[in-house]
Design a protein around this motif. Structure first.
Motif, PDB file in Angstrom:
ATOM      1  N   TRP A 143      -9.963   3.310  -0.525  1.00  0.00           N
ATOM      2  CA  TRP A 143     -10.203   4.507   0.281  1.00  0.00           C
ATOM      3  C   TRP A 143     -10.676   5.680  -0.569  1.00  0.00           C
ATOM      4  O   TRP A 143     -10.693   6.818  -0.129  1.00  0.00           O
ATOM      5  N   ARG A 144     -11.049   5.412  -1.788  1.00  0.00           N
ATOM      6  CA  ARG A 144     -11.334   6.508  -2.723  1.00  0.00           C
ATOM      7  C   ARG A 144     -12.455   7.423  -2.238  1.00  0.00           C
ATOM      8  O   ARG A 144     -12.354   8.640  -2.347  1.00  0.00           O
TER       9      ARG A 144
ATOM     10  N   CYS B 127     -11.122   9.839   0.353  1.00  0.00           N
ATOM     11  CA  CYS B 127     -10.166  10.809  -0.204  1.00  0.00           C
ATOM     12  C   CYS B 127     -10.845  11.764  -1.195  1.00  0.00           C
ATOM     13  O   CYS B 127     -10.483  12.934  -1.274  1.00  0.00           O
TER      14      CYS B 127
ATOM     15  N   ARG C  94     -14.052   2.151   4.272  1.00  0.00           N
ATOM     16  CA  ARG C  94     -13.280   1.375   3.303  1.00  0.00           C
ATOM     17  C   ARG C  94     -14.251   0.663   2.361  1.00  0.00           C
ATOM     18  O   ARG C  94     -15.214   0.060   2.807  1.00  0.00           O
TER      19      ARG C  94
ATOM     20  N   ARG D 291      -0.309   7.624   1.853  1.00  0.00           N
ATOM     21  CA  ARG D 291      -1.535   7.831   2.626  1.00  0.00           C
ATOM     22  C   ARG D 291      -2.338   6.532   2.771  1.00  0.00           C
ATOM     23  O   ARG D 291      -2.981   6.284   3.782  1.00  0.00           O
ATOM     24  N   ARG D 292      -2.273   5.723   1.749  1.00  0.00           N
ATOM     25  CA  ARG D 292      -3.049   4.472   1.750  1.00  0.00           C
ATOM     26  C   ARG D 292      -2.604   3.554   2.892  1.00  0.00           C
ATOM     27  O   ARG D 292      -3.431   2.959   3.580  1.00  0.00           O
TER      28      ARG D 292
ATOM     29  N   SER E 291       0.840  -1.202   0.000  1.00  0.00           N
ATOM     30  CA  SER E 291       0.000   0.000   0.000  1.00  0.00           C
ATOM     31  C   SER E 291       0.875   1.252   0.000  1.00  0.00           C
ATOM     32  O   SER E 291       0.643   2.192  -0.757  1.00  0.00           O
TER      33      SER E 291
ATOM     34  N   ASP F 246      -4.815   2.271   5.904  1.00  0.00           N
ATOM     35  CA  ASP F 246      -4.940   0.831   6.196  1.00  0.00           C
ATOM     36  C   ASP F 246      -4.759   0.569   7.687  1.00  0.00           C
ATOM     37  O   ASP F 246      -5.426  -0.267   8.281  1.00  0.00           O
TER      38      ASP F 246
ATOM     39  N   CYS G  53      -8.519   2.311  -5.649  1.00  0.00           N
ATOM     40  CA  CYS G  53      -8.208   2.253  -4.223  1.00  0.00           C
ATOM     41  C   CYS G  53      -9.480   2.129  -3.382  1.00  0.00           C
ATOM     42  O   CYS G  53     -10.499   2.765  -3.654  1.00  0.00           O
TER      43      CYS G  53
ATOM     44  N   CYS H 131      -6.003   6.631  -7.687  1.00  0.00           N
ATOM     45  CA  CYS H 131      -7.087   6.437  -6.719  1.00  0.00           C
ATOM     46  C   CYS H 131      -8.222   5.590  -7.283  1.00  0.00           C
ATOM     47  O   CYS H 131      -9.040   5.079  -6.518  1.00  0.00           O
TER      48      CYS H 131
ATOM     49  N   CYS I 290       0.865   4.451  -2.473  1.00  0.00           N
ATOM     50  CA  CYS I 290       0.463   5.775  -1.977  1.00  0.00           C
ATOM     51  C   CYS I 290       0.697   5.770  -0.477  1.00  0.00           C
ATOM     52  O   CYS I 290       0.163   4.907   0.236  1.00  0.00           O
TER      53      CYS I 290
END
Ligand code: SF4
Length: 550
Positions: A239-240, A243, A70, A57-58, A51, A62, A237, A234, A55
């Protein structure tokens, strides 16, 4: 034990090593510390490392992010499915499980969790999806193991290499024998490729440099790292959603349609840090400042400022006068055309057509059914099964198109036109026929972009149609989900024990999604027709579409 140039074993059990009376601790190889400040921190895992390399941040999310935000990712499910197919092609039988299987010398082993220490006493953990037996001695006997990775994409990336390096290091410690090589698999959808990959010392140095940085960023109390620069990353991802909301709230430059990682860097270098600042910029001054980075950047400066202003105001703006869809002024109907594909197998498996007849040809541009009524239009899905051959598909498509010779073929994006024209060419259609086809194909996306600026951060069908208030009938579905259904249907349809109704379900969902995409394309086309009608009637400004709640 053989001396290997690759990853060398680290001691498995630090407690078993000699105590160092001067340090008051134990020596556990070059990565140990006497008083380990990381002993209580949760371990760094191969997933976190992966991850973080995508990124920063990812990885933080996590570890610390709110789990309820998520999202399940169809792309990840596809990746796991692809991995499973690759392993099935590689191994003659099912892999065995755990350390007992390693001791027994199984050909393939899954489910072995590897643990060990990293630099500064960091606790490490990894879970390689498959270990493959190699004829090289280890603590398990005359054999040892190497990790196997399934590569997505064309090349081995830094992310792949470092994850392999971590697996190699922990496996070397576990089996007490060096792991000089890993195995990389690719191309399970067509033909499995096997590529040996050397786990050299250089990679270990990179790992030593990266792991402490990862650990620092994950410490409790640290701020989350910023959004990734190139937000194309993203798309896949989990977490899109989170974000996207943050990017929108802070007016992140990546929110401006047309700004990728490189352009954002250039703008940041000029002191333009947000959407609002870009909207307030003078286009000529910006063009001059960007010119030194290349003529192409100068050329887009005015475009970027105009787009940012439209997004800041929330109001659509017409770019050029005239009708974006003049072909529809006299057409008796339109065919809305959308293809679903499996890119890995290079397979356009579904060609969907929605037949939309004009209500009253004399009533001008708005003699067309609105998007609500268009939902009643007949839909024709043409499945393209590879085993039936392309010729059969072409004959069916051609027959359908010839039944409505004066109906334009509307699609969103260039894919449909490219695929259909290539198909026609492969099937021996004459130049005259292909050129008729070319004239019928209308890319609504291209016409929209040529004539309008919209307050959206992307001109993709999802973003534009959603802004216009269109809703897909199945929530959260995208191309990846559709592909997952397709593979599931292919797998289940001949499998005994699966009830026919259940086996048919994924296909029904794909048809629904494909039909919705055509309806969404119509929602955009209808809006364009509506705006032209308003403009012809002398309404100076296009009404602002209600932005739906996300
Ligand atoms: S959505 Fe984008 S910025 Fe957010 S964690 Fe994922 S890749 Fe990073």
């Amino acid at each position: 034990m053989q001396d290997h140039p690759g990853v060398s074993p680290q001691p498995r059990d630090p407690g078993a090593l000699a105590a160092d009376p001067l340090q008051g601790g134990v020596s556990a190889g070059r990565w140990s510390t006497s008083a380990n400040p990381n002993a209580l921190a949760p371990p760094l895992t191969d997933r976190l490392l992966r991850s973080w390399l995508r990124c920063r941040r990812r990885a933080w999310l996590d570890r610390h992010g709110p789990a309820e935000t998520r999202r399940w990712s169809a792309h990840r499910a596809l990746t796991l499915q692809d991995q499973l197919h690759s392993f099935q092609s590689l191994l003659p039988s099912r892999p065995a499980h755990g350390e007992a299987a390693c001791r027994a010398g199984a050909e393939g082993v899954v489910g072995l969790r590897l643990r060990g220490d990293g630099p500064g006493g960091l606790r490490l953990e990894a879970h390689p999806p498959l270990l493959l037996r190699v004829e090289s001695p280890s603590r398990w006997g005359d054999h040892g193991y190497q990790p196997v990775l399934v590569r997505q994409g064309r090349h081995l990336t830094r992310e792949h290499r470092l994850v392999l390096a971590l697996w190699g290091r922990l496996l070397a410690a576990e089996q007490q024998a060096a792991v000089p090589e890993a195995l990389v698999l690719a191309g399970a959808g067509r033909q499995l490729q096997r590529e040996p990959f050397r786990l050299g010392e250089g990679l270990q140095h990179q790992l030593e440099e990266v792991l402490p940085r990862l650990a620092r960023e994950l410490e409790v109390g640290r701020e989350p790292p910023p959004l990734v620069n190139d937000r194309k990353k993203c798309t896949l991802c989990c977490w899109r959603g989170l974000c996207d909301r943050e990017a929108s709230a802070e007016g992140h430059l990546s929110e401006v349609s047309g700004i990728g990682g490189k352009r954002r860097d250039l703008l940041l270098g000029l002191g333009v840090v947000s959407l609002e600042q870009l909207a307030a910029a003078d286009p000529d001054t910006l063009a001059n400042a960007l010119e030194e980075h290349g003529e192409q950047h100068r050329d887009v400066a005015a475009e970027l400022v105009a787009q940012a202003r439209v997004q800041a105001s929330g109001e659509a703006r017409r770019r050029t006068p005239g009708s974006p869809l003049p072909e529809l002024a006299t057409a008796p109907g339109v065919l809305l055309y959308d293809i679903e594909s499996d890119p890995d197998a290079r397979d356009d498996f579904l060609h969907g057509l929605l037949r939309l007849e004009r209500l009253d040809p004399a009533a001008g541009p708005l003699g067309w059914p609105d998007p609500g009524h268009a939902a009643q239009a007949p839909y024709q899905p043409l499945l393209a099964l590879q085993e039936h051959g392309e010729e059969r598909l072409w004959q069916r498509l051609r027959a359908l198109l010839e039944r409505y010779p004066d109906w334009p073929l509307l699609h969103y994006g260039e894919t449909e036109a490219i695929s259909l024209l290539r198909l026609a060419e492969r099937q021996g259609a004459s130049e005259a026929e292909r050129s008729r086809l070319r004239r019928r194909l209308i890319d609504v996306h291209q016409r929209l972009k040529r004539h309008w600026l919209l307050p959206v951060n992307s001109y993709g069908l999802k973003a534009v149609a959603t802004w216009l208030g269109f809703r897909w009938s199945q929530r959260g579905v995208d191309g990846a989900r559709c592909l997952l259904w397709w593979r599931q249907w292919r797998q289940d349809r001949h499998r005994s024990g699966v009830p026919p109704r259940r086996a048919a379900q994924p296909l029904a969902r794909i048809f629904r999604y494909n039909r919705d995409d055509s309806l969404a394309t119509w929602a955009v086309a209808y809006w364009l027709l509506e705006q032209s009608a308003l403009s012809n009637a002398g309404v100076a400004k296009a009404p602002r579409a209600e932005r739906p709640q996300q």
